[in-house]
Write an enzyme that holds these catalytic residues in place. Structure first.
Site, mmCIF file in Angstrom:
data_model
loop_
_atom_site.group_PDB
_atom_site.id
_atom_site.type_symbol
_atom_site.label_atom_id
_atom_site.label_comp_id
_atom_site.label_asym_id
_atom_site.label_seq_id
_atom_site.Cartn_x
_atom_site.Cartn_y
_atom_site.Cartn_z
ATOM 1 N N PHE A 3 -51.448 -102.563 10.409
ATOM 2 C CA PHE A 3 -51.298 -101.647 9.269
ATOM 3 C C PHE A 3 -51.073 -102.381 7.955
ATOM 4 O O PHE A 3 -50.307 -101.940 7.095
ATOM 5 C CB PHE A 3 -50.170 -100.629 9.542
ATOM 6 C CG PHE A 3 -50.311 -99.958 10.876
ATOM 7 C CD1 PHE A 3 -51.412 -99.142 11.139
ATOM 8 C CD2 PHE A 3 -49.392 -100.193 11.890
ATOM 9 C CE1 PHE A 3 -51.568 -98.558 12.388
ATOM 10 C CE2 PHE A 3 -49.548 -99.613 13.140
ATOM 11 C CZ PHE A 3 -50.640 -98.789 13.394
ATOM 12 N N ARG A 4 -51.704 -103.521 7.802
ATOM 13 C CA ARG A 4 -51.660 -104.301 6.568
ATOM 14 C C ARG A 4 -50.268 -104.801 6.214
ATOM 15 O O ARG A 4 -49.998 -105.169 5.079
ATOM 16 C CB ARG A 4 -52.257 -103.510 5.384
ATOM 17 C CG ARG A 4 -53.691 -103.041 5.645
ATOM 18 C CD ARG A 4 -54.371 -102.566 4.379
ATOM 19 N NE ARG A 4 -54.449 -103.616 3.371
ATOM 20 C CZ ARG A 4 -55.318 -104.615 3.391
ATOM 21 N NH1 ARG A 4 -56.209 -104.712 4.357
ATOM 22 N NH2 ARG A 4 -55.324 -105.503 2.431
#
Ligand SMILES: Cc1cc2nc3c(=O)[nH]c(=O)nc-3n(C[C@H](O)[C@H](O)[C@H](O)COP(=O)(O)O)c2cc1C
Length: 192
Positions: free
Chosen positions: A170-171
């Site tokens: 999720f970055r």
């Protein structure tokens, strides 16, 4: 705090163990005197606290840039490990003794290729010109060791900044930079 050189060599070992193709391949970014950038891949041959060493032709485009602007960035990406490392700093030439020692370890045909290649300059006779040049060098050194060409040597990127990047879901990637302040390294986490 981690020693970034130890950390780098540990990630390099991980990349070698992971069976990655050309784990020592790195993008080398340089710029000319007008600040126009160029990047190309080269192979890392040595890394320690003094710097990160690669070898090349001293009459190449990269060498011309490093002559007028001796600064560079190196960038590794090991896809299967989703890790990136960036190393930035001034660039110096290796000693002749270091270059001689490394050149002597290269396969004979690579040594001949180093003599034969006028790296980055146009081939007027097409690809055949390279094969012809290799044949001429092979005739010049039919037996015994091939000496290092005077126009072929190494450069050392002296690290002032080393950044480790590791992909997370999720970055929420991990990004840690080490900046050399005199002899000591300062650690800083960055937003990804
Ligand atoms: C994986 C890979 C590794 C390479 N390793 C080197 C190297 O160690 N030294 C080198 O001079 N060129 C190496 N090359 C070729 C360079 O990318 C480049 O084409 C060449 O050095 C000329 O660059 P220049 O015209 O910017 O000087 C490599 C290319 C690839 C794709």
């Amino acid at each position: 705090m981690l020693d970034p050189i130890v950390q780098f060599n540990s990630w390099m070992e991980d990349a070698k163990r992971a069976g990655i193709d050309e784990p020592t391949a790195m993008a080398l970014a340089t710029a000319d005197i007008q600040g126009r950038p160029s990047a190309r891949m080269v192979l890392l041959k040595h890394a320690d606290e003094h710097g990160f060493v690669f070898y090349t032709n001293l009459e190449s485009a990269k060498a011309a840039q490093l002559k007028v602007n001796p600064q560079a960035e190196l960038c590794f990406y090991w896809g299967p490990l989703t890790r990136q490392v960036r190393i930035t700093g001034p660039v110096e030439r290796t000693t002749d003794a270091e270059a001689d020692a490394y050149f002597a370890t290269r396969p004979r045909l690579s040594q001949i290729g180093a003599w034969a290649s006028q790296q980055s300059r146009p081939m007027r006779g097409g690809y055949f010109e390279l094969e012809q040049a290799c044949a001429m060098v092979a005739l010049r050194y039919p037996l015994g060791p091939v000496p290092r060409p005077p126009f072929w040597s190494g450069y050392r990127v002296v690290p002032k900044r080393i950044e480790f990047w590791k992909q997370k879901p999720f970055r929420r990637h991990e990004r840690v930079v080490y900046i050399r302040d005199g002899g000591a390294w300062q650690e800083q986490w960055l937003f990804p």
